[in-house]
Enzyme design. Structure first.
Site, PDB file in Angstrom:
ATOM      1  N   ASP A  76      30.575 -51.991 114.719  1.00  0.00           N
ATOM      2  CA  ASP A  76      31.369 -51.821 115.748  1.00  0.00           C
ATOM      3  C   ASP A  76      31.094 -50.373 116.220  1.00  0.00           C
ATOM      4  OD1 ASP A  76      33.664 -51.075 116.975  1.00  0.00           O
ATOM      5  OD2 ASP A  76      35.121 -51.783 115.384  1.00  0.00           O
ATOM      6  N   SER A 151      15.166 -50.763 104.581  1.00  0.00           N
ATOM      7  CA  SER A 151      14.779 -51.845 105.027  1.00  0.00           C
ATOM      8  C   SER A 151      14.627 -52.786 103.841  1.00  0.00           C
ATOM      9  CB  SER A 151      13.363 -51.889 105.834  1.00  0.00           C
ATOM     10  OG  SER A 151      13.112 -53.094 106.328  1.00  0.00           O
ATOM     11  N   TYR A 165      15.754 -62.779 108.005  1.00  0.00           N
ATOM     12  CA  TYR A 165      15.924 -61.670 107.199  1.00  0.00           C
ATOM     13  C   TYR A 165      14.723 -60.742 107.450  1.00  0.00           C
ATOM     14  CZ  TYR A 165      17.028 -58.397 103.511  1.00  0.00           C
ATOM     15  OH  TYR A 165      17.284 -57.188 102.589  1.00  0.00           O
ATOM     16  N   LYS A 169      15.295 -57.032 109.381  1.00  0.00           N
ATOM     17  CA  LYS A 169      15.199 -55.851 108.664  1.00  0.00           C
ATOM     18  C   LYS A 169      13.647 -55.371 109.033  1.00  0.00           C
ATOM     19  CE  LYS A 169      17.358 -54.551 105.999  1.00  0.00           C
ATOM     20  NZ  LYS A 169      18.875 -53.389 106.363  1.00  0.00           N
TER      21      LYS A 169
END
Length: 266
Positions: A76, A151, A165, A169
Site C-alpha cells: 500500500d 530475497s 516465487y 524474489k
C-alpha cells in the site's frame, strides 16, 4: 554490560539509531527487530498484522529497548508514504530499513492472472516502494544509511515448485545492485540476504503437498538435502541482517549473501 572489548561494542551497534523493520511480526523479521533492539536501536516494528507488530515491540521494550509497533501493508504505497512521514516528524532521520516481505505464491505453471498480480504486488511492488520512498530520510543519517532486503536462495538456484516465487524474489537481486549504485553517492548502502530453508511459521506454505507426499515429508526431504543437514533458525538470519545494517559492514554494498546452510553450492 561489560565495558570495553568486542562484546560491549557489538551490543551498542545501533545506539541512537532509528531502524524500521518491515514484516517484523514473526519469523526472520521478528528476529532482526529483536536483535537490533537489543543493540540499542529505536525500532519501528511494522507488519500487516498489527497485533503481532505490537507484541514484538513490547518484547523489545520489556528487554529494556525502545520500539513502536505499527500496522503496515507494504504493498500500500500511501500507507508507506504515511509511515515514512510519521518517522520524519518524530525523528527527522532514519538510519536503516530492513524489508522482510514475501509470499510463496501459487505452485507450478498454471497461475491465474489474479494470483500472478497478487504475487507481483506483494513480492515486487512492495520491495520497490518500501526501499525507494525512504531514501531522503536515510540520506540524513550522515553516511550511515542502510537498506537490507530478504530475497531467497530460490532466486539463485531456482525453485521447481514455484517459478513465480523465484522470479518475483529474484528481481530483488539486480534491483538492490541498482539501488546500491544510486545510494553510494548519498551515503546509503544496500544489501540482500538470501535465506534457504528457515524454520518459521510460514515454512509449510512453501511446501504444498505433491502426489503422495505431504508437506511434512517434503520438508524432511529438503532438510536432508542441505549440506549442513538442517533448516536455519530465524535468529541465524536476523543476526546477518543486523550485521549488514551495522557499521561492521560499512564497506559492503550491492551484495547478496546466501544464508542457506550451503544449499546454493550443493
Amino acid at each position: 554490560m561489560r565495558s570495553g572489548g568486542m562484546e560491549s561494542r557489538s551490543l551498542e551497534r545501533f545506539a541512537d539509531r532509528v531502524v524500521l523493520v518491515i514484516g517484523a511480526g514473526s519469523g526472520m523479521g521478528r528476529s532482526a527487530a529483536l536483535r537490533i533492539g537489543s543493540e540499542g536501536g529505536h525500532v519501528w516494528v511494522a507488519d500487516i498484522d498489527e497485533d503481532s507488530a505490537k507484541k514484538v515491540a513490547a518484547e523489545i521494550g520489556e528487554a529494556g529497548g525502545r520500539a513502536v509497533g505499527v500496522r503496515l501493508d507494504a504493498a500500500d504505497v500511501p500507507a508507506l508514504t504515511d509511515l515514512y512521514a510519521r518517522i520524519d516528524r518524530e525523528h527527522g532521520v532514519l538510519h536503516a530499513v530492513h524489508y522482510q516481505v514475501g509470499i510463496p505464491g501459487p505452485a507450478g505453471l498454471a497461475v491465474s492472472e489474479d494470483e500472478w498480480q497478487r504475487t507481483m504486488d506483494v513480492n515486487m511492488k512492495s520491495a520497490y516502494y518500501a526501499t525507494t520512498l525512504c531514501f531522503d530520510l536515510l540520506e540524513r543519517a550522515g553516511g550511515k544509511g542502510s537498506i537490507t532486503m530478504t530475497s531467497t536462495a530460490a532466486a539463485i538456484i531456482g525453485s521447481p515448485r514455484s517459478p513465480l516465487y523465484s522470479m518475483t524474489k529474484g528481481a530483488i537481486l539486480p534491483f538492490a545492485r541498482s539501488l546500491a549504485l544510486i545510494g553510494a553517492k548519498r551515503g546509503i548502502r544496500v544489501n540482500v540476504v538470501a535465506p534457504g530453508m528457515v524454520e518459521t511459521p510460514m515454512l509449510s506454505s512453501f511446501f504444498p503437498g505433491a502426489g503422495d507426499k505431504d508437506p511434512a515429508e517434503l520438508m524432511a526431504s529438503f532438510r536432508s538435502s542441505v549440506p549442513l543437514g538442517r533448516g536455519a533458525q530465524p535468529e541465524e538470519i536476523g543476526n546477518v541482517i543486523a550485521f549488514l545494517n551495522s557499521d561492521d559492514a560499512s564497506y559492503l554494498t550491492g551484495v547478496t549473501i546466501p544464508v542457506d546452510g550451503g544449499a546454493t553450492i550443493a
